[in-house]
Design an enzyme around this catalytic site. Structure first.
Site, PDB file in Angstrom:
ATOM      1  N   SER A   1      35.339 -22.915  12.699  1.00  0.00           N
ATOM      2  CA  SER A   1      35.390 -23.500  11.357  1.00  0.00           C
ATOM      3  C   SER A   1      36.655 -23.013  10.647  1.00  0.00           C
ATOM      4  CB  SER A   1      34.118 -23.153  10.580  1.00  0.00           C
ATOM      5  OG  SER A   1      33.987 -23.962   9.442  1.00  0.00           O
TER       6      SER A   1
ATOM      7  N   ASP B   1      29.607 -33.649  12.858  1.00  0.00           N
ATOM      8  CA  ASP B   1      29.930 -32.525  11.974  1.00  0.00           C
ATOM      9  C   ASP B   1      30.260 -33.035  10.566  1.00  0.00           C
ATOM     10  OD1 ASP B   1      30.864 -30.198  10.766  1.00  0.00           O
ATOM     11  OD2 ASP B   1      31.899 -29.524  12.566  1.00  0.00           O
TER      12      ASP B   1
ATOM     13  N   HIS C   1      28.049 -29.367  12.987  1.00  0.00           N
ATOM     14  CA  HIS C   1      28.857 -28.174  12.796  1.00  0.00           C
ATOM     15  C   HIS C   1      28.292 -26.956  13.526  1.00  0.00           C
ATOM     16  CE1 HIS C   1      32.137 -26.210  10.723  1.00  0.00           C
ATOM     17  NE2 HIS C   1      31.347 -25.266  10.275  1.00  0.00           N
TER      18      HIS C   1
END
Length: 684
Positions: A539, A624, A659
């Site tokens: 991330s 995501d 995600h």
């Protein structure tokens, strides 16, 4: 890795696309890979080509990858159960049954010997769905109704449902796009937070009465500033419902008497730029964690529901320059405070009446400790959880009066694990500007020889501290001679709020410098061999990976970038993308020319250049919502076109996840096994 190349690496088409801002032009030849609906046949075909290439390139590692997966699964307890807790006449427990991917929630009335009442079996709920994630699970005040939310795609878009626990039947009330829910005390009214249909920003609060049409739900609050996020919760006393409204730097709380659900929410203290605060209520007073008197936060109290100034609040714990106040727990006679000093968490108990203070002490050089779930405040028994690099997650119960500590449960590591075989360390690295950066390390004693391969993990954003926890998966690296390091770089909050501020906005480059300097220092100190250095981040940590390999690619043999936030400038210029507007105070607003050029200077996608790069594995999820799949896809396409080396560059897109990767207790080990197999294959 694979000496016989059977398939050429996919080459993405280049389609001219120009971004222009502040008189500056950016060429974005892979802009076409963006498909908000995730249905464009050309885009899906390209992602499938990349997946096929990755699968073919890693085919020689299939045996190793399967072995790693089996090792990780074999270390798990066949039947995993939580520590039971007692609340309002019932003992509650969650468990994973042998071979099952999802939890089962149940309760027993009065004693643990009573008959089990099933609340929710997530294995049944997940049937037929490639992805499943339980969100909220909360009971009404009388414990007879249950609200729960589920995500079946991986975009963190939850659907709220209700169950009558007396009949075991689901109610007809179903509400989509809900991020949080709380019960009023009448056992029939709920307040829920609704997400924006495009940006997914939680921005509205509705009131719903069970049995009534959803279309008639009353909007009780809507946030107009799209840099703020909305949440909702009930206070410790269960007397108030609180709408919390937060941006990166500013907060406001709206309060409602939980016994009067038809009344209106009122502002506890109107928002003021750069004032962050949160509230709780217990024993007829409000407790406020606030930064109005110091950036590391103080704890204060107020007897008033309506406050015109924070200056009238009474201070319990003053803000300190070297101690960060992170959280607190309110008990009958004691206040439990979670603090952080010199990069390590502290658990401190303070007597409400006489101010007596005690601090729990621990032996590991690096560790994590925090409050466990303590639903009943009217007791002297306090539960906390402890873990370290070498200590599996352990739940203790502390008698706050006597100091007696009772072990309730320690997670088991199946097989031949012995914590004495491993050593953890905390060292300090001096960065190029003279600032000392903490680094946590662990390795297997018998295999450490100053020439080890090393995996360095980093994040460095949002004020998120990388707490040290036990990872049974990491044993698969440590037992093969790896050193595992966590770099607590600026942008996190390990050393207080200033540590965060020194790694954001105009000072973001410090984050990347710290990681590079930590890498160099670990090599100079003999923790690894120079040709066996690996890095990993996900991330915002993926942005870190992208920036670091643009700026110092020669340091790393291989890099794993998971769901990486790499197209920083394009994303932060597009207000339709989830999270964009809420993060202007983190990265900067590129509509401002100063921030535009600064963000351009380190944006991984924009700074890809013709140079040698390390071996790279990039992973993402098609669904995501935090970092859109097209960011890593575009990044890989541009890297392929410009890089001058013959190293591996692999992109794996999970077409059924978001995600957080795969859902389920065991499935996510497939992702970890892929990453570890990639790394291990590159060790000389």
């Amino acid at each position: 890795m694979n000496s016989t190349v059977q398939m050429s690496a996919p080459v993405a088409l280049k389609k001219k696309h120009l971004h222009e801002k502040h008189g500056h032009q950016r060429h974005d030849d892979y802009f076409w890979l963006r498909d908000d609906n995730r249905q464009n046949a050309q885009v899906i075909d390209y992602l499938n080509q990349e997946n096929a290439f990755t699968e073919q390139q890693m085919a020689p590692l299939a045996t190793l990858q399967q072995k790693l997966y089996e090792e990780m699964v074999a270390r798990q307890e066949p039947k995993l159960e939580s520590v039971p807790y007692f609340k309002k006449g019932y003992w509650y427990i969650s468990r994973y049954d042998p071979g099952k991917d999802y939890a089962v929630y149940s309760r027993r009335q009065d004693t643990m010997e009573s008959a089990e009442q099933l609340l929710l079996d997530c294995n049944e709920r997940a049937q037929g769905h490639p992805y499943y994630q339980l969100g909220d699970l909360t009971l009404s005040t009388d414990s007879m109704l249950m609200a729960f939310s589920e995500d079946l795609v991986g975009r963190r878009e939850y659907t709220l449902r209700f169950k009558n626990l007396q009949t075991g039947k689901l109610l007809e009330d179903v509400i989509a796009d809900v991020s949080a829910v709380v019960w009023a005390n009448d056992n029939k009214t709920v307040f829920y937070v609704k997400q924006h249909p495009e940006t997914l920003l939680p921005y509205q609060v509705y009131r719903h009465k069970l049995g009534e049409a959803i279309c008639n739900d009353q909007l009780v609050y809507q946030e107009q500033d799209d840099t703020f996020y909305v949440d909702i919760y009930k206070t410790r006393s269960e007397q108030y419902i609180v709408i919390s409204i937060d941006s990166t730097t500013t907060s406001e709380c709206l309060v409602l008497d939980a016994d009067k659900p038809m009344a209106e929410f009122v502002s506890f203290l109107p928002r003021l730029r750069d004032h962050e605060y949160s509230i709780d209520h217990f024993q007829n007073k409000f407790f406020i964690r606030t930064n109005n008197s110091g950036k590391n936060f103080a704890l204060k109290t107020s007897n008033s529901l309506l406050n015109h100034s924070a200056d009238t609040w009474e201070t319990i714990i003053p803000a300190q320059d070297d101690v960060l106040l992170e959280d607190y727990e309110l008990m009958q006679e004691w206040l439990i405070v979670e603090e952080r000093q010199a990069g390590l968490p502290i658990l401190r108990q303070i007597n409400h009446h006489n101010g007596e203070s005690k601090v729990l002490s621990f032996n590991d050089p690096v560790y994590t400790v925090f409050s466990h779930y303590n639903p009943e405040p009217d007791t002297a028994k306090f539960r906390y959880q402890y873990t370290s690099f070498t200590t599996p997650a352990t739940v203790y119960e502390l008698d706050l009066n006597s100091g007696e500590i009772k072990l309730l449960k320690q997670s088991q590591v199946m097989g031949e694990f012995n914590s004495d075989d491993y050593k953890s360390e905390r060292i300090w690295v001096t960065a190029r500007d003279g600032v000392k950066v903490p680094v946590s390390l662990v390795y297997r004693n018998a295999l450490f020889n100053n020439k080890n391969p090393i995996l360095i993990y980093g994040y460095g954003a949002y004020g998120h501290s990388l707490d040290i926890t036990f990872s049974s998966s990491n044993l698969s690296l440590l037992d093969r001679g790896f050193v595992y390091a966590v770099a607590h770089i600026r942008g996190g909050e390990e050393l207080g709020r200033s540590w965060y501020e020194e790694g954001k906005l105009l000072k973001k480059q410090n984050t990347f410098n710290d990681f590079i300097d930590v890498t160099k220092s670990l090599l100079e100190s003999g923790y690894a061999a120079g040709d066996r250095v690996f890095a990993m981040g996900g991330s915002a940590g993926g942005l870190l990976m992208g920036a670091v390999i643009n700026q110092a690619p020669e340091l790393y043999k291989g890099v794993v970038a998971a769901v990486p936030f790499v197209d920083l400038l394009s994303t932060m210029l597009d207000e339709s993308i989830p999270l964009t507007t809420g993060e202007y105070d983190e990265w900067g607003n590129p509509n401002d020319q100063q921030y535009y050029h600064l963000m351009l200077s380190y944006s991984p996608y924009d700074q890809v250049k013709a140079q040698d790069y390390p071996n790279i594995l990039v992973t993402t999820g098609l669904h995501d919502s935090q970092v859109q799949y097209w960011e890593p896809a575009k990044w890989v396409a541009k890297l392929r076109a410009l890089k001058t080396d013959r190293n591996q560059l692999l992109l794996y897109t999970d077409m059924e996840a978001g995600h957080g990767g795969k859902s389920g207790r065991f499935k996510h080990f497939q992702d970890t096994a892929r990453e570890f197999a990639f790394i291990l294959s590159l060790v000389n």
